[in-house]
Design a protein around this motif. Structure first.
Motif, PDB file in Angstrom:
ATOM      1  N   LEU A  23       0.826  -1.216   0.000  1.00 16.76           N
ATOM      2  CA  LEU A  23       0.000   0.000   0.000  1.00 16.76           C
ATOM      3  C   LEU A  23       0.857   1.262   0.000  1.00 16.76           C
ATOM      4  N   LEU A  24       1.939   1.258   0.753  1.00 19.83           N
ATOM      5  CA  LEU A  24       2.830   2.418   0.780  1.00 19.83           C
ATOM      6  C   LEU A  24       3.474   2.652  -0.584  1.00 19.83           C
ATOM      7  N   ARG A  25       3.803   1.574  -1.269  1.00 25.13           N
ATOM      8  CA  ARG A  25       4.356   1.713  -2.624  1.00 25.13           C
ATOM      9  C   ARG A  25       3.299   2.264  -3.582  1.00 25.13           C
ATOM     10  N   GLN A  26       2.056   1.782  -3.454  1.00 26.67           N
ATOM     11  CA  GLN A  26       0.963   2.315  -4.281  1.00 26.67           C
ATOM     12  C   GLN A  26       0.746   3.796  -3.988  1.00 26.67           C
ATOM     13  N   GLU A  27       0.784   4.150  -2.708  1.00 27.09           N
ATOM     14  CA  GLU A  27       0.617   5.547  -2.312  1.00 27.09           C
ATOM     15  C   GLU A  27       1.710   6.402  -2.940  1.00 27.09           C
ATOM     16  N   GLN A  28       2.930   5.909  -2.898  1.00 27.72           N
ATOM     17  CA  GLN A  28       4.040   6.661  -3.465  1.00 27.72           C
ATOM     18  C   GLN A  28       3.839   6.872  -4.967  1.00 27.72           C
ATOM     19  N   GLN A  29       3.390   5.848  -5.649  1.00 24.78           N
ATOM     20  CA  GLN A  29       3.139   5.970  -7.086  1.00 24.78           C
ATOM     21  C   GLN A  29       2.052   7.016  -7.363  1.00 24.78           C
ATOM     22  N   LEU A  30       0.985   6.996  -6.571  1.00 22.67           N
ATOM     23  CA  LEU A  30      -0.080   7.993  -6.738  1.00 22.67           C
ATOM     24  C   LEU A  30       0.440   9.403  -6.475  1.00 22.67           C
ATOM     25  N   GLU A  37      -6.763  11.314  -6.305  1.00 22.39           N
ATOM     26  CA  GLU A  37      -8.114  10.788  -6.085  1.00 22.39           C
ATOM     27  C   GLU A  37      -8.099   9.443  -5.365  1.00 22.39           C
ATOM     28  N   GLY A  38      -7.063   8.652  -5.580  1.00 21.11           N
ATOM     29  CA  GLY A  38      -6.984   7.329  -4.968  1.00 21.11           C
ATOM     30  C   GLY A  38      -6.433   7.325  -3.557  1.00 21.11           C
ATOM     31  N   LEU A  39      -5.949   8.469  -3.079  1.00 25.24           N
ATOM     32  CA  LEU A  39      -5.292   8.498  -1.765  1.00 25.24           C
ATOM     33  C   LEU A  39      -6.231   8.248  -0.579  1.00 25.24           C
ATOM     34  N   PRO A  40      -7.441   8.815  -0.554  1.00 23.44           N
ATOM     35  CA  PRO A  40      -8.290   8.568   0.628  1.00 23.44           C
ATOM     36  C   PRO A  40      -8.571   7.086   0.889  1.00 23.44           C
ATOM     37  N   ALA A  41      -8.838   6.320  -0.156  1.00 18.66           N
ATOM     38  CA  ALA A  41      -9.104   4.891   0.033  1.00 18.66           C
ATOM     39  C   ALA A  41      -7.860   4.182   0.565  1.00 18.66           C
ATOM     40  N   LEU A  42      -6.689   4.543   0.031  1.00 19.53           N
ATOM     41  CA  LEU A  42      -5.444   3.941   0.526  1.00 19.53           C
ATOM     42  C   LEU A  42      -5.199   4.297   1.984  1.00 19.53           C
ATOM     43  N   THR A  43      -5.476   5.537   2.324  1.00 19.37           N
ATOM     44  CA  THR A  43      -5.277   5.979   3.708  1.00 19.37           C
ATOM     45  C   THR A  43      -6.152   5.180   4.659  1.00 19.37           C
ATOM     46  N   ASN A  44      -7.392   4.949   4.281  1.00 19.43           N
ATOM     47  CA  ASN A  44      -8.291   4.150   5.125  1.00 19.43           C
ATOM     48  C   ASN A  44      -7.769   2.729   5.293  1.00 19.43           C
ATOM     49  N   ARG A  45      -7.289   2.134   4.217  1.00 21.04           N
ATOM     50  CA  ARG A  45      -6.747   0.774   4.290  1.00 21.04           C
ATOM     51  C   ARG A  45      -5.482   0.736   5.146  1.00 21.04           C
ATOM     52  N   LYS A  46      -4.616   1.755   4.980  1.00 17.20           N
ATOM     53  CA  LYS A  46      -3.380   1.817   5.786  1.00 17.20           C
ATOM     54  C   LYS A  46      -3.724   1.923   7.265  1.00 17.20           C
ATOM     55  N   LEU A  49      -4.755  -1.404   8.639  1.00 19.71           N
ATOM     56  CA  LEU A  49      -3.617  -2.312   8.785  1.00 19.71           C
ATOM     57  C   LEU A  49      -2.745  -1.941   9.980  1.00 19.71           C
ATOM     58  N   VAL A  50      -2.511  -0.660  10.168  1.00 20.41           N
ATOM     59  CA  VAL A  50      -1.702  -0.220  11.313  1.00 20.41           C
ATOM     60  C   VAL A  50      -2.405  -0.579  12.614  1.00 20.41           C
ATOM     61  N   THR A  51      -3.721  -0.440  12.645  1.00 19.79           N
ATOM     62  CA  THR A  51      -4.485  -0.830  13.837  1.00 19.79           C
ATOM     63  C   THR A  51      -4.322  -2.321  14.105  1.00 19.79           C
ATOM     64  N   GLN A  52      -4.426  -3.140  13.053  1.00 18.19           N
ATOM     65  CA  GLN A  52      -4.225  -4.583  13.204  1.00 18.19           C
ATOM     66  C   GLN A  52      -2.823  -4.891  13.709  1.00 18.19           C
ATOM     67  N   MET A  53      -1.824  -4.201  13.159  1.00 17.19           N
ATOM     68  CA  MET A  53      -0.441  -4.426  13.588  1.00 17.19           C
ATOM     69  C   MET A  53      -0.274  -4.108  15.070  1.00 17.19           C
ATOM     70  N   THR A  54      -0.881  -3.032  15.514  1.00 17.32           N
ATOM     71  CA  THR A  54      -0.789  -2.640  16.921  1.00 17.32           C
ATOM     72  C   THR A  54      -1.403  -3.712  17.823  1.00 17.32           C
ATOM     73  N   LEU A  55      -2.556  -4.223  17.421  1.00 18.37           N
ATOM     74  CA  LEU A  55      -3.217  -5.261  18.209  1.00 18.37           C
ATOM     75  C   LEU A  55      -2.398  -6.551  18.225  1.00 18.37           C
ATOM     76  N   LEU A  56      -1.851  -6.928  17.077  1.00 20.79           N
ATOM     77  CA  LEU A  56      -1.044  -8.150  17.013  1.00 20.79           C
ATOM     78  C   LEU A  56       0.248  -8.024  17.815  1.00 20.79           C
ATOM     79  N   SER A  57       0.844  -6.863  17.777  1.00 22.03           N
ATOM     80  CA  SER A  57       2.061  -6.643  18.556  1.00 22.03           C
ATOM     81  C   SER A  57       1.768  -6.783  20.050  1.00 22.03           C
ATOM     82  N   ALA A  58       0.660  -6.202  20.495  1.00 23.12           N
ATOM     83  CA  ALA A  58       0.274  -6.319  21.905  1.00 23.12           C
ATOM     84  C   ALA A  58      -0.024  -7.780  22.252  1.00 23.12           C
ATOM     85  N   GLN A  59      -0.654  -8.496  21.336  1.00 22.26           N
ATOM     86  CA  GLN A  59      -0.946  -9.919  21.533  1.00 22.26           C
ATOM     87  C   GLN A  59       0.353 -10.712  21.664  1.00 22.26           C
TER      88      GLN A  59
END
Length: 158
Positions: A23-30, A37-46, A49-59
């Motif tokens: 996603l970060l590579r796609q964002e960079q390309q945009l 126009e494609g950035l808001p959807a990518l931001t929501n997905r990012k 994912l960051v929220t999931q990473m935080t939860l998994l790290s705590a787990q």
């Protein structure tokens, strides 16, 4: 019910981090091509994912603690050394996760610079629409003639 182990969490974290890197590579390309126009959807997905990473790290930290190791990143090396048959897979996943995290951090830094550059261009474009030497908020009317916004006076109803 599956027992949560640091290895299970590592597998999930590595998968999510790989997706985040994509996603970060796609964002960079945009950003490079100014296709914002494609950035808001990518931001929501990012963000998801960051929220999931935080939860998994705590787990993973909780699993490390339950296994008798420091419940933090520093506990991973000790856990890996003691992980027996899973040592190679654990060490490989951990190193991959650390490397991908460094890559994501760098991509995010560069993307931030590109965003700032785009914002600078936008500010310059807006500034060029304003008459020279004017500090008032000027806008163009329907006929293309610059007009200042009138200051509104408060309306008091009694």
């Amino acid at each position: 019910m599956t027992t949560v182990t640091p290895l299970n969490s590592l597998r999930e974290e590595e998968h999510i981090m790989s997706t985040l890197l994509d996603l970060l590579r796609q964002e960079q390309q945009l950003l490079v091509t100014a296709e914002i126009e494609g950035l808001p959807a990518l931001t929501n997905r990012k963000t998801a994912l960051v929220t999931q990473m935080t939860l998994l790290s705590a787990q993973r930290h909780r699993a490390l603690g339950k296994a008798g190791f420091p419940a933090e990143e520093a506990g991973m090396d000790a856990w890996i050394a003691a992980s027996g048959e899973a040592r190679d897979e654990s060490a490989s996943l951990w190193q991959a996760l650390l490397q991908h995290t460094r890559e994501a951090k760098e991509l995010n830094r560069v993307n931030g610079m590109l965003i700032n550059k785009q914002m600078g261009h936008t500010q310059d474009a807006l500034q060029s629409l304003r008459p020279q030497g004017s500090t008032a908020n000027n806008f163009y009317g329907p006929g293309g003639i610059s007009t200042s916004l009138p200051r509104s006076r408060g309306f008091l109803a009694g």
